[in-house]
Design an enzyme around this catalytic site. Structure first.
Site, PDB file in Angstrom:
ATOM      1  N   HIS A   1      23.248  -7.838   1.101  1.00 14.72           N
ATOM      2  CA  HIS A   1      22.439  -7.697  -0.286  1.00 14.72           C
ATOM      3  C   HIS A   1      23.473  -8.141  -1.222  1.00 14.72           C
ATOM      4  O   HIS A   1      24.678  -7.905  -1.109  1.00 14.72           O
ATOM      5  CB  HIS A   1      22.125  -6.439  -0.407  1.00 14.72           C
ATOM      6  CG  HIS A   1      22.921  -5.216  -0.270  1.00 14.72           C
ATOM      7  ND1 HIS A   1      23.645  -4.761  -1.227  1.00 14.72           N
ATOM      8  CD2 HIS A   1      23.175  -4.413   0.560  1.00 14.72           C
ATOM      9  CE1 HIS A   1      24.455  -3.859  -0.915  1.00 14.72           C
ATOM     10  NE2 HIS A   1      24.167  -3.691   0.309  1.00 14.72           N
TER      11      HIS A   1
ATOM     12  N   ASP B   1      29.839   5.304   5.007  1.00 17.60           N
ATOM     13  CA  ASP B   1      29.342   4.227   4.031  1.00 17.60           C
ATOM     14  C   ASP B   1      29.629   5.129   2.633  1.00 17.60           C
ATOM     15  O   ASP B   1      28.786   5.773   2.082  1.00 17.60           O
ATOM     16  CB  ASP B   1      27.882   4.009   4.167  1.00 17.60           C
ATOM     17  CG  ASP B   1      27.227   2.944   3.421  1.00 17.60           C
ATOM     18  OD1 ASP B   1      28.196   2.592   2.405  1.00 17.60           O
ATOM     19  OD2 ASP B   1      26.364   2.322   3.782  1.00 17.60           O
TER      20      ASP B   1
ATOM     21  N   HIS C   1      22.774  -2.491  -4.789  1.00 20.54           N
ATOM     22  CA  HIS C   1      21.627  -3.415  -4.458  1.00 20.54           C
ATOM     23  C   HIS C   1      21.543  -4.565  -5.689  1.00 20.54           C
ATOM     24  O   HIS C   1      20.561  -4.005  -6.410  1.00 20.54           O
ATOM     25  CB  HIS C   1      20.571  -2.955  -3.831  1.00 20.54           C
ATOM     26  CG  HIS C   1      20.679  -2.231  -2.484  1.00 20.54           C
ATOM     27  ND1 HIS C   1      19.705  -1.746  -1.870  1.00 20.54           N
ATOM     28  CD2 HIS C   1      21.698  -2.069  -1.695  1.00 20.54           C
ATOM     29  CE1 HIS C   1      20.086  -1.202  -0.720  1.00 20.54           C
ATOM     30  NE2 HIS C   1      21.431  -1.464  -0.592  1.00 20.54           N
TER      31      HIS C   1
ATOM     32  N   ARG D   1      28.393   0.788  11.955  1.00 19.75           N
ATOM     33  CA  ARG D   1      28.196  -0.279  11.027  1.00 19.75           C
ATOM     34  C   ARG D   1      29.567  -0.739  10.348  1.00 19.75           C
ATOM     35  O   ARG D   1      30.107   0.103  10.388  1.00 19.75           O
ATOM     36  CB  ARG D   1      27.347   0.033   9.760  1.00 19.75           C
ATOM     37  CG  ARG D   1      27.069  -0.954   8.818  1.00 19.75           C
ATOM     38  CD  ARG D   1      25.811  -0.685   8.113  1.00 19.75           C
ATOM     39  NE  ARG D   1      25.867   0.668   7.043  1.00 19.75           N
ATOM     40  CZ  ARG D   1      25.486   1.721   7.334  1.00 19.75           C
ATOM     41  NH1 ARG D   1      24.634   1.764   8.447  1.00 19.75           N
ATOM     42  NH2 ARG D   1      25.247   2.808   6.410  1.00 19.75           N
TER      43      ARG D   1
ATOM     44  N   TYR E   1      22.798   0.714  16.190  1.00 24.58           N
ATOM     45  CA  TYR E   1      22.355   1.966  16.246  1.00 24.58           C
ATOM     46  C   TYR E   1      21.551   2.527  17.452  1.00 24.58           C
ATOM     47  O   TYR E   1      20.446   2.069  17.788  1.00 24.58           O
ATOM     48  CB  TYR E   1      21.462   2.526  15.170  1.00 24.58           C
ATOM     49  CG  TYR E   1      22.379   1.910  13.846  1.00 24.58           C
ATOM     50  CD1 TYR E   1      23.286   2.479  12.886  1.00 24.58           C
ATOM     51  CD2 TYR E   1      21.785   0.429  13.490  1.00 24.58           C
ATOM     52  CE1 TYR E   1      23.605   1.875  12.079  1.00 24.58           C
ATOM     53  CE2 TYR E   1      22.391  -0.056  12.220  1.00 24.58           C
ATOM     54  CZ  TYR E   1      23.283   0.551  11.615  1.00 24.58           C
ATOM     55  OH  TYR E   1      23.984   0.190  10.639  1.00 24.58           O
TER      56      TYR E   1
ATOM     57  N   GLU F   1      30.795  -2.731   7.154  1.00 22.73           N
ATOM     58  CA  GLU F   1      30.452  -3.312   6.018  1.00 22.73           C
ATOM     59  C   GLU F   1      31.493  -3.849   4.961  1.00 22.73           C
ATOM     60  O   GLU F   1      32.317  -3.064   4.662  1.00 22.73           O
ATOM     61  CB  GLU F   1      29.463  -2.299   5.225  1.00 22.73           C
ATOM     62  CG  GLU F   1      29.235  -2.983   3.829  1.00 22.73           C
ATOM     63  CD  GLU F   1      27.976  -2.164   3.251  1.00 22.73           C
ATOM     64  OE1 GLU F   1      28.201  -0.657   3.407  1.00 22.73           O
ATOM     65  OE2 GLU F   1      27.117  -2.584   2.420  1.00 22.73           O
TER      66      GLU F   1
ATOM     67  N   ASP G   1      30.897  -1.275  -1.893  1.00 27.26           N
ATOM     68  CA  ASP G   1      30.012  -0.805  -0.957  1.00 27.26           C
ATOM     69  C   ASP G   1      30.573  -1.273   0.441  1.00 27.26           C
ATOM     70  O   ASP G   1      30.501  -2.092   1.115  1.00 27.26           O
ATOM     71  CB  ASP G   1      28.614  -1.534  -0.950  1.00 27.26           C
ATOM     72  CG  ASP G   1      27.502  -0.901   0.011  1.00 27.26           C
ATOM     73  OD1 ASP G   1      27.824  -0.114   0.685  1.00 27.26           O
ATOM     74  OD2 ASP G   1      26.395  -1.620  -0.020  1.00 27.26           O
TER      75      ASP G   1
ATOM     76  N   HIS H   1      19.896   6.492   6.283  1.00 29.99           N
ATOM     77  CA  HIS H   1      20.355   6.958   4.986  1.00 29.99           C
ATOM     78  C   HIS H   1      20.651   8.311   5.004  1.00 29.99           C
ATOM     79  O   HIS H   1      20.340   9.132   4.110  1.00 29.99           O
ATOM     80  CB  HIS H   1      19.164   6.604   3.899  1.00 29.99           C
ATOM     81  CG  HIS H   1      18.796   5.411   3.713  1.00 29.99           C
ATOM     82  ND1 HIS H   1      17.591   4.868   3.300  1.00 29.99           N
ATOM     83  CD2 HIS H   1      19.424   4.036   3.660  1.00 29.99           C
ATOM     84  CE1 HIS H   1      17.432   3.316   3.056  1.00 29.99           C
ATOM     85  NE2 HIS H   1      18.753   3.005   3.314  1.00 29.99           N
TER      86      HIS H   1
ATOM     87  N   HIS I   1      17.869  -3.395  10.164  1.00 31.50           N
ATOM     88  CA  HIS I   1      18.431  -3.563   8.595  1.00 31.50           C
ATOM     89  C   HIS I   1      18.874  -4.970   8.562  1.00 31.50           C
ATOM     90  O   HIS I   1      19.223  -5.795   9.545  1.00 31.50           O
ATOM     91  CB  HIS I   1      19.162  -2.713   7.829  1.00 31.50           C
ATOM     92  CG  HIS I   1      20.482  -2.676   8.373  1.00 31.50           C
ATOM     93  ND1 HIS I   1      21.488  -3.457   8.129  1.00 31.50           N
ATOM     94  CD2 HIS I   1      21.117  -1.594   9.283  1.00 31.50           C
ATOM     95  CE1 HIS I   1      22.872  -2.983   8.618  1.00 31.50           C
ATOM     96  NE2 HIS I   1      22.290  -1.913   9.347  1.00 31.50           N
TER      97      HIS I   1
ATOM     98  N   ASP J   1      18.814  22.906 -19.024  1.00 36.45           N
ATOM     99  CA  ASP J   1      19.913  22.653 -19.694  1.00 36.45           C
ATOM    100  C   ASP J   1      21.080  21.712 -18.962  1.00 36.45           C
ATOM    101  O   ASP J   1      22.122  21.581 -19.770  1.00 36.45           O
ATOM    102  CB  ASP J   1      20.454  23.859 -20.155  1.00 36.45           C
ATOM    103  CG  ASP J   1      19.538  24.750 -21.378  1.00 36.45           C
ATOM    104  OD1 ASP J   1      18.585  24.138 -21.814  1.00 36.45           O
ATOM    105  OD2 ASP J   1      19.857  25.836 -21.525  1.00 36.45           O
TER     106      ASP J   1
END
Ligand code: GLY
Ligand code: MN
Ligand code: MN
Length: 435
Positions: A351, A257, A358, A402, A385, A404, A268, A240, A347, A37
């Protein structure tokens, strides 16, 4: 609907002109059950949203190309009882004028109307293979048309993927879309700032996540554009990581991130800062390398540059940095050629960004990296990393960084949409000062 109905009508007219002939059929996303539900918060299909600005589930857009083009919407009927439970529905009649369609039908009529609309059309564009149930339904319509062959009626002989056409058109953002992206970027940058100010050793990653989500929702983002990554210490080396269930440790770095979605458009952003508010010398050394790699990559974003140029620029700076840090030994060009950097940077540098984090759009055309054009939007996100290992200096263990940003290709260069989020060592340490 974020833009005027005529904006969507003009987009559909452009799609019709590109098609030349044939029919395009595109459904919005289904509602998805989470557990008994309870449903996941509803999110429309991005292509459908780009074509219509229509946010209700159970809707299909049909575009008939040719000499007498028609723009058609199928949507839910009004339903007084369901509207008491679930909220307002436009219904076909109101939707026709409000969303500037030529015709609208109740969604329940889809299987009756579609075979008729497909008669004598050369081609059918739809999202082939996206959903097996829709594939079966489309084949059912085609067979219904084929059954009329003896009456001289022909069915589309060509099936084309509607997404190929739409992906390419979505790649170039118009001024309204860029405004939404600036808004998503500004709000998300302030969410990062809020997280920086709140950050203290001993807090849970989940508490920082709450600060991010609070700022996004407070300022009008409908949802995060993707599950936030709040990764303290070694967790930052898990690309991730979304568990966000560990406590922050003094002396560690924190990698976040996170970006919000505003009227469908994603931000992002990644920032990395020291949990205690001061970088150690080793953390600072790695951070400055990633920051320099990002500056080189952003510098390579300009109209006419190859998609690969920012990545190549980042790789040179990062690989040289890995040599300086004694993570790699050898000569720069050879190490780049061998992809030796991949152990610490696995990586790519960015993108496309837009309605999907993405976003839609090919990266190569005819086997070649495509060239950047004004109106494209992309991320620039180099990282480094470093996991614990015998051949790695111990002071570098578990440093995951990172940085970004979101970038818009302008007529002359690049506009950094997320510039509001601090990123120099000095700016980060300043943002974290607890007076
Ligand atoms: N947040 C997803 C990415 O950076 O690609
Ligand atoms: Mn990204
Ligand atoms: Mn990201």
């Amino acid at each position: 609907m974020p833009f005027d109905a005529e904006v969507y009508r003009a987009r559909r007219a452009r799609v019709l002109a590109e098609m030349g002939a044939g029919v395009l059929v595109l459904a919005t996303a289904p509602e998805v059950a989470r557990n008994r539900d309870t449903h996941y918060p509803y999110r429309y299909d991005s292509h459908f949203w780009w074509l219509t600005g229509f946010a209700e589930p159970e809707a299909v857009v049909v575009l008939l190309a040719g000499d007498a083009p028609r723009q058609i919407l199928f949507c839910r009927e009004k339903n007084a009882e369901r509207e008491v439970w679930d909220g307002f529905r436009h219904g076909p009649e109101a939707a026709r004028t409000r969303f500037a369609f030529d015709d609208t039908f109740a969604i329940d009529r889809l299987d009756q109307e579609l075979p008729r609309l497909l008669e004598n059309q050369a081609a059918l564009h739809y999202a082939i293979g996206h959903d097996p149930a829709w594939d079966a339904r489309v084949l059912g319509w085609l067979n219904a048309v084929r059954a009329k062959a003896r009456a001289g009626i022909t069915a589309p002989g060509t099936l084309l993927d509607a997404r190929a056409l739409l992906d390419e058109m979505r790649l170039i953002k118009d001024t309204g879309e860029l405004e939404c992206m600036r808004r998503a970027a500004d709000i998300s940058a302030r969410a990062h700032l809020r997280a920086m100010r709140a950050c203290r050793p001993g807090m849970g990653e989940w508490e920082i996540e709450a600060e991010l989500l609070y700022q996004m929702r407070k300022e009008g983002c409908q949802a995060p554009a993707y599950p936030p990554i709040v990764a303290g210490g070694a967790n930052a080396c898990v690309l991730h990581y979304v568990a966000n269930d560990q406590r922050l440790v003094a002396g560690d770095l924190l990698l976040i991130d996170a970006g919000g979605e505003y009227d469908g458009y994603a931000a992002d952003i990644t920032r990395t800062w020291p949990v205690s508010g001061r970088f150690t010398p080793a953390q600072k050394e790695v951070y400055e390398i990633v920051l320099a790699a990002q500056a080189a990559a952003i510098d390579a974003v300009r109209p006419g540059a190859s998609w690969q140029a920012p990545h190549a620029a980042a790789l040179r700076v990062l690989t040289q940095g890995m040599i300086d840090l004694k993570l790699l030994t050898g000569e720069l060009d050879g190490l780049i050629e061998q992809e030796a950097y991949k152990r610490f940077y696995m990586h790519r540098t960015g993108h496309w960004l837009g309605l999907d984090v993405h976003d839609a759009g090919e990266y190569k055309l005819n086997g070649e990296w495509r060239l950047l054009r004004p109106g494209m939007t992309l991320t620039v996100e180099p990282g480094c990393y470093i996991r614990a290992a015998d051949d790695v200096p111990t002071e570098l263990w578990n440093i995951g960084i990172r940085i970004e940003d979101d970038v818009h290709v302008t007529d002359t260069g690049a506009e950094v949409l997320t510039a509001l989020a601090p990123k120099s060592v000095a700016a980060l340490e300043e943002a974290m000062r607890h007076d």
